[in-house]
Design an enzyme around this catalytic site. Structure first.
Site, PDB file in Angstrom:
ATOM      1  N   GLN A   1     -17.303 -17.711  87.657  1.00  0.00           N
ATOM      2  CA  GLN A   1     -17.230 -17.129  85.987  1.00  0.00           C
ATOM      3  C   GLN A   1     -17.439 -15.971  85.923  1.00  0.00           C
ATOM      4  OE1 GLN A   1     -19.285 -20.566  83.609  1.00  0.00           O
ATOM      5  NE2 GLN A   1     -20.036 -20.916  85.612  1.00  0.00           N
TER       6      GLN A   1
ATOM      7  N   ASP B   1     -17.956  -9.287  87.484  1.00  0.00           N
ATOM      8  CA  ASP B   1     -18.594  -8.282  88.228  1.00  0.00           C
ATOM      9  C   ASP B   1     -17.704  -7.754  89.264  1.00  0.00           C
ATOM     10  OD1 ASP B   1     -19.511 -10.067  89.993  1.00  0.00           O
ATOM     11  OD2 ASP B   1     -21.228 -10.353  88.857  1.00  0.00           O
TER      12      ASP B   1
ATOM     13  N   HIS C   1     -13.093 -16.051  84.149  1.00  0.00           N
ATOM     14  CA  HIS C   1     -13.491 -15.198  82.943  1.00  0.00           C
ATOM     15  C   HIS C   1     -12.679 -13.702  82.943  1.00  0.00           C
ATOM     16  CE1 HIS C   1     -16.663 -18.513  81.709  1.00  0.00           C
ATOM     17  NE2 HIS C   1     -15.601 -18.907  81.541  1.00  0.00           N
TER      18      HIS C   1
ATOM     19  N   CYS D   1      -3.591  -4.312  77.634  1.00  0.00           N
ATOM     20  CA  CYS D   1      -3.134  -3.735  76.323  1.00  0.00           C
ATOM     21  C   CYS D   1      -3.012  -4.813  75.102  1.00  0.00           C
ATOM     22  CB  CYS D   1      -2.041  -3.233  76.485  1.00  0.00           C
ATOM     23  SG  CYS D   1      -1.340  -2.448  74.799  1.00  0.00           S
TER      24      CYS D   1
ATOM     25  N   CYS E   1      -3.587   2.452  75.696  1.00  0.00           N
ATOM     26  CA  CYS E   1      -2.274   2.013  76.772  1.00  0.00           C
ATOM     27  C   CYS E   1      -1.425   3.352  76.905  1.00  0.00           C
ATOM     28  CB  CYS E   1      -1.814   1.097  76.142  1.00  0.00           C
ATOM     29  SG  CYS E   1      -0.363   0.586  77.111  1.00  0.00           S
TER      30      CYS E   1
ATOM     31  N   CYS F   1       2.217   2.253  75.483  1.00  0.00           N
ATOM     32  CA  CYS F   1       2.303   2.108  74.010  1.00  0.00           C
ATOM     33  C   CYS F   1       1.335   2.621  73.196  1.00  0.00           C
ATOM     34  CB  CYS F   1       2.989   0.963  73.829  1.00  0.00           C
ATOM     35  SG  CYS F   1       1.306  -0.340  73.709  1.00  0.00           S
TER      36      CYS F   1
ATOM     37  N   SER G   1     -25.712 -21.762  84.141  1.00  0.00           N
ATOM     38  CA  SER G   1     -26.349 -22.691  83.307  1.00  0.00           C
ATOM     39  C   SER G   1     -25.671 -23.787  82.638  1.00  0.00           C
ATOM     40  CB  SER G   1     -26.724 -21.819  82.028  1.00  0.00           C
ATOM     41  OG  SER G   1     -25.780 -21.297  81.330  1.00  0.00           O
TER      42      SER G   1
ATOM     43  N   ASN H   1     -29.701 -23.693  92.007  1.00  0.00           N
ATOM     44  CA  ASN H   1     -30.210 -22.817  90.932  1.00  0.00           C
ATOM     45  C   ASN H   1     -31.803 -22.890  90.833  1.00  0.00           C
ATOM     46  OD1 ASN H   1     -30.653 -21.973  87.850  1.00  0.00           O
ATOM     47  ND2 ASN H   1     -28.474 -22.596  87.570  1.00  0.00           N
TER      48      ASN H   1
ATOM     49  N   ALA I   1     -30.377 -18.043  94.786  1.00  0.00           N
ATOM     50  CA  ALA I   1     -29.140 -18.166  95.591  1.00  0.00           C
ATOM     51  C   ALA I   1     -29.202 -17.175  96.903  1.00  0.00           C
ATOM     52  CB  ALA I   1     -27.958 -17.800  94.537  1.00  0.00           C
TER      53      ALA I   1
HETATM   54  C1  BJW Z   1     -30.127 -18.113  89.070  1.00  0.00           C
HETATM   55  C2  BJW Z   1     -30.804 -16.989  89.651  1.00  0.00           C
HETATM   56  C3  BJW Z   1     -30.863 -16.769  91.223  1.00  0.00           C
HETATM   57  C4  BJW Z   1     -30.806 -16.902  87.752  1.00  0.00           C
HETATM   58  N1  BJW Z   1     -30.390 -17.920  91.980  1.00  0.00           N
HETATM   59  N2  BJW Z   1     -29.804 -18.957  90.104  1.00  0.00           N
HETATM   60  C5  BJW Z   1     -17.627 -27.774  72.901  1.00  0.00           C
HETATM   61  C6  BJW Z   1     -17.175 -28.171  73.949  1.00  0.00           C
HETATM   62  C7  BJW Z   1     -16.166 -27.616  74.752  1.00  0.00           C
HETATM   63  C8  BJW Z   1     -15.946 -26.092  74.351  1.00  0.00           C
HETATM   64  C9  BJW Z   1     -16.662 -25.666  73.313  1.00  0.00           C
HETATM   65  C10 BJW Z   1     -17.439 -26.492  72.602  1.00  0.00           C
HETATM   66  N3  BJW Z   1     -18.064 -25.465  71.662  1.00  0.00           N
HETATM   67  C11 BJW Z   1     -17.398 -24.374  71.760  1.00  0.00           C
HETATM   68  C12 BJW Z   1     -16.582 -24.305  72.749  1.00  0.00           C
HETATM   69  C13 BJW Z   1     -16.070 -23.222  73.544  1.00  0.00           C
HETATM   70  C14 BJW Z   1     -16.661 -22.115  74.509  1.00  0.00           C
HETATM   71  C15 BJW Z   1     -17.946 -22.717  74.735  1.00  0.00           C
HETATM   72  O1  BJW Z   1     -18.189 -23.359  75.995  1.00  0.00           O
HETATM   73  N4  BJW Z   1     -19.061 -22.574  74.076  1.00  0.00           N
HETATM   74  C16 BJW Z   1     -20.396 -22.673  74.449  1.00  0.00           C
HETATM   75  C17 BJW Z   1     -21.270 -21.778  74.324  1.00  0.00           C
HETATM   76  C18 BJW Z   1     -20.784 -24.120  73.856  1.00  0.00           C
HETATM   77  N5  BJW Z   1     -15.792 -21.814  75.419  1.00  0.00           N
HETATM   78  C19 BJW Z   1     -14.857 -21.234  75.137  1.00  0.00           C
HETATM   79  O2  BJW Z   1     -14.624 -20.689  74.115  1.00  0.00           O
HETATM   80  C20 BJW Z   1     -13.794 -20.785  76.454  1.00  0.00           C
HETATM   81  N6  BJW Z   1     -12.512 -20.999  76.086  1.00  0.00           N
HETATM   82  C21 BJW Z   1     -12.130 -22.580  75.733  1.00  0.00           C
HETATM   83  O3  BJW Z   1     -12.926 -23.260  75.933  1.00  0.00           O
HETATM   84  O4  BJW Z   1     -10.769 -22.323  75.363  1.00  0.00           O
HETATM   85  C22 BJW Z   1     -10.189 -23.631  74.438  1.00  0.00           C
HETATM   86  C23 BJW Z   1     -11.313 -23.862  73.127  1.00  0.00           C
HETATM   87  C24 BJW Z   1     -11.429 -22.944  72.471  1.00  0.00           C
HETATM   88  C25 BJW Z   1     -12.295 -23.108  71.180  1.00  0.00           C
HETATM   89  C26 BJW Z   1     -12.892 -24.176  71.065  1.00  0.00           C
HETATM   90  C27 BJW Z   1     -12.651 -25.329  71.854  1.00  0.00           C
HETATM   91  C28 BJW Z   1     -11.880 -25.124  73.272  1.00  0.00           C
HETATM   92  C29 BJW Z   1     -13.925 -19.384  76.996  1.00  0.00           C
HETATM   93  C30 BJW Z   1     -15.341 -19.229  77.493  1.00  0.00           C
HETATM   94  C31 BJW Z   1     -15.308 -17.667  77.808  1.00  0.00           C
HETATM   95  C32 BJW Z   1     -16.861 -17.285  78.343  1.00  0.00           C
HETATM   96  N7  BJW Z   1     -16.729 -15.817  78.367  1.00  0.00           N
HETATM   97  C33 BJW Z   1     -18.025 -15.333  78.816  1.00  0.00           C
HETATM   98  C34 BJW Z   1     -18.523 -13.975  78.252  1.00  0.00           C
HETATM   99  C35 BJW Z   1     -17.783 -12.814  78.701  1.00  0.00           C
HETATM  100  C36 BJW Z   1     -18.163 -11.706  78.524  1.00  0.00           C
HETATM  101  C37 BJW Z   1     -18.252 -10.879  79.479  1.00  0.00           C
HETATM  102  O5  BJW Z   1     -18.780 -11.256  80.846  1.00  0.00           O
HETATM  103  O6  BJW Z   1     -18.096  -9.757  79.529  1.00  0.00           O
HETATM  104  O7  BJW Z   1     -18.353 -15.414  80.145  1.00  0.00           O
HETATM  105  S1  BJW Z   1     -19.559 -16.144  78.200  1.00  0.00           S
HETATM  106  C38 BJW Z   1     -20.714 -15.886  79.358  1.00  0.00           C
HETATM  107  O8  BJW Z   1     -21.281 -17.319  79.925  1.00  0.00           O
HETATM  108  C39 BJW Z   1     -19.826 -15.348  80.730  1.00  0.00           C
HETATM  109  C40 BJW Z   1     -20.411 -16.208  81.615  1.00  0.00           C
HETATM  110  O9  BJW Z   1     -19.186 -16.421  82.762  1.00  0.00           O
HETATM  111  C41 BJW Z   1     -20.457 -17.498  81.232  1.00  0.00           C
HETATM  112  C42 BJW Z   1     -21.394 -18.597  81.677  1.00  0.00           C
HETATM  113  O10 BJW Z   1     -22.692 -18.025  81.885  1.00  0.00           O
HETATM  114  P1  BJW Z   1     -23.362 -18.473  83.386  1.00  0.00           P
HETATM  115  O11 BJW Z   1     -22.650 -17.672  84.758  1.00  0.00           O
HETATM  116  O12 BJW Z   1     -23.791 -19.676  83.510  1.00  0.00           O
HETATM  117  O13 BJW Z   1     -24.697 -17.468  82.986  1.00  0.00           O
HETATM  118  P2  BJW Z   1     -26.027 -18.173  82.306  1.00  0.00           P
HETATM  119  O14 BJW Z   1     -26.824 -16.767  81.971  1.00  0.00           O
HETATM  120  O15 BJW Z   1     -25.969 -18.812  81.080  1.00  0.00           O
HETATM  121  O16 BJW Z   1     -26.763 -18.633  83.443  1.00  0.00           O
HETATM  122  C43 BJW Z   1     -27.421 -18.184  84.590  1.00  0.00           C
HETATM  123  C44 BJW Z   1     -27.981 -19.358  85.639  1.00  0.00           C
HETATM  124  O17 BJW Z   1     -28.210 -18.857  86.637  1.00  0.00           O
HETATM  125  C45 BJW Z   1     -29.179 -20.242  84.979  1.00  0.00           C
HETATM  126  O18 BJW Z   1     -29.028 -21.458  85.176  1.00  0.00           O
HETATM  127  C46 BJW Z   1     -30.317 -19.374  85.951  1.00  0.00           C
HETATM  128  O19 BJW Z   1     -31.513 -20.471  85.991  1.00  0.00           O
HETATM  129  C47 BJW Z   1     -29.569 -19.351  87.107  1.00  0.00           C
HETATM  130  N8  BJW Z   1     -30.240 -18.132  87.770  1.00  0.00           N
HETATM  131  N9  BJW Z   1     -30.985 -16.586  88.468  1.00  0.00           N
HETATM  132  C48 BJW Z   1     -29.850 -18.751  91.344  1.00  0.00           C
HETATM  133  N10 BJW Z   1     -31.384 -15.804  91.545  1.00  0.00           N
HETATM  134 ZN    ZN Z   2       0.566  -1.420  75.926  1.00  0.00          ZN
END
Ligand code: BJW
Ligand code: ZN
Length: 244
Positions: free
Chosen positions: A103, A106, A121, A129, A149, A152, A191, A215, A233
């Site tokens: 996900q 970076d 992601h 663009c 872009c 364009c 998470s 985790n 990790a």
């Molecule tokens: C360690 C550690 C160490 C720390 N060692 N461990 C209900 C059901 C289904 C879907 C939805 C819903 N309600 C809303 C939605 C849609 C939404 C969603 O899921 N929202 C939730 C918040 C509920 N999802 C979407 O919109 C996705 N698209 C989609 O579903 O399309 C269809 C649809 C659309 C709309 C409605 C329904 C369906 C797209 C999701 C895109 C997410 N993008 C992001 C941001 C990008 C910005 C960027 O990076 O520039 O991606 S969100 C952000 O969270 C980023 C991450 O990839 C993602 C996940 O986070 P991650 O990696 O889990 O990080 P953390 O910080 O949350 O957790 C870190 C973990 O590490 C922790 O557990 C720590 O304990 C642990 N840790 N240090 C080991 N050293």
């Molecule tokens: Zn363009």
């Protein structure tokens, strides 16, 4: 079961597995110095990812969103893969049927040499663009605000999947395949709250895979997985490759 016997069990499972899938999140890069999203350092100017990583936020204020990305690009540009990224890459070389789903945007898995991967992601070093859809690499730090872009002249956006946007179809198809076909799914440093990735452990479990989570803390997935190893990790993932 103690952590020692859980570790041994997971190593045994990995050494006999035909197909291995790994799912990573921000926690694997935390050990390289990249802030997690939901950790204490996950805020930028008091904004959460949910406030800025949306098409609506970009439409409303593209400069603000680009400033956030500039901050993150500056930070990520100084980071390097850690022992966990490197161990995942070694696992790929050791197993012929391997796939990494990350996900993280970076690019640290690629920097570590991982090749069989889906960046579901997107990638912070790519721009797209908003009009013609052209995608290109861009490593400018800082990037000129607002970037335009070359073809364009429309505004460029990060090539990243924001909340409310669908993941790319080819990535979803690949994920479905490797989750249904794997013998083991390793879920590292996520998470488990953002869908669709939050549903991946359950898909693999339903099709008979052994699912293990690594985790620092318990997550909503912990009750569903076969085994959890708590810790950093970078400390735990390399242990999985040591001889039994
Ligand atoms: C360690 C550690 C160490 C720390 N060692 N461990 C209900 C059901 C289904 C879907 C939805 C819903 N309600 C809303 C939605 C849609 C939404 C969603 O899921 N929202 C939730 C918040 C509920 N999802 C979407 O919109 C996705 N698209 C989609 O579903 O399309 C269809 C649809 C659309 C709309 C409605 C329904 C369906 C797209 C999701 C895109 C997410 N993008 C992001 C941001 C990008 C910005 C960027 O990076 O520039 O991606 S969100 C952000 O969270 C980023 C991450 O990839 C993602 C996940 O986070 P991650 O990696 O889990 O990080 P953390 O910080 O949350 O957790 C870190 C973990 O590490 C922790 O557990 C720590 O304990 C642990 N840790 N240090 C080991 N050293
Ligand atoms: Zn363009």
């Amino acid at each position: 079961m103690s952590r020692g016997s859980d570790l041994t069990l997971l190593k045994e499972k990995l050494s006999s597995a035909g197909a291995i899938t790994v799912l990573t999140g921000a926690g694997i890069s935390a050990d390289s110095g990249v802030p997690t999203f939901r950790g204490v350092d996950g805020l930028w100017r008091n904004y959460r990812a949910e406030d800025l990583a949306t098409p609506e936020a970009f439409e409303r204020d593209p400069r603000l969103v680009w400033e956030w990305y500039n901050w993150r690009r500056e930070l990520i540009a100084t980071t390097r893969p850690n022992d966990a990224h490197r161990a995942v890459e070694r696992l790929e070389r050791r197993c012929t049927d391997f796939w990494l789903i990350t996900q993280n945007v970076d690019g640290l898995h690629r920097d570590a040499g991982s090749q069989k991967l889906s960046e579901i992601h997107g990638n912070i070093w790519k721009v797209r663009c908003t009009d013609c859809g052209a995608v290109e690499d861009n490593r400018d730090v800082p990037i000129a605000i607002l970037p335009r872009c070359r073809r364009c002249d429309s505004v460029l956006r990060p090539h990243i999947v924001w909340f409310g946007e669908s993941l790319f179809a080819k990535d979803l198809e690949q994920c479905a395949m490797v989750l249904r076909n794997c013998d083991i799914l390793l879920v590292i440093g996520t998470s488990g709250v953002v869908y669709p990735a939050a549903g991946f452990a359950s898909i693999a479990k339903q099709t008979g895979a052994f699912v293990a989570e690594i985790n620092l803390d318990p997550t909503p997935q912990s009750a569903l997985v076969d085994l959890t190893l708590h810790g950093r990790a970078k400390d735990i993932v390399p242990l999985l490759l040591e001889p039994l």
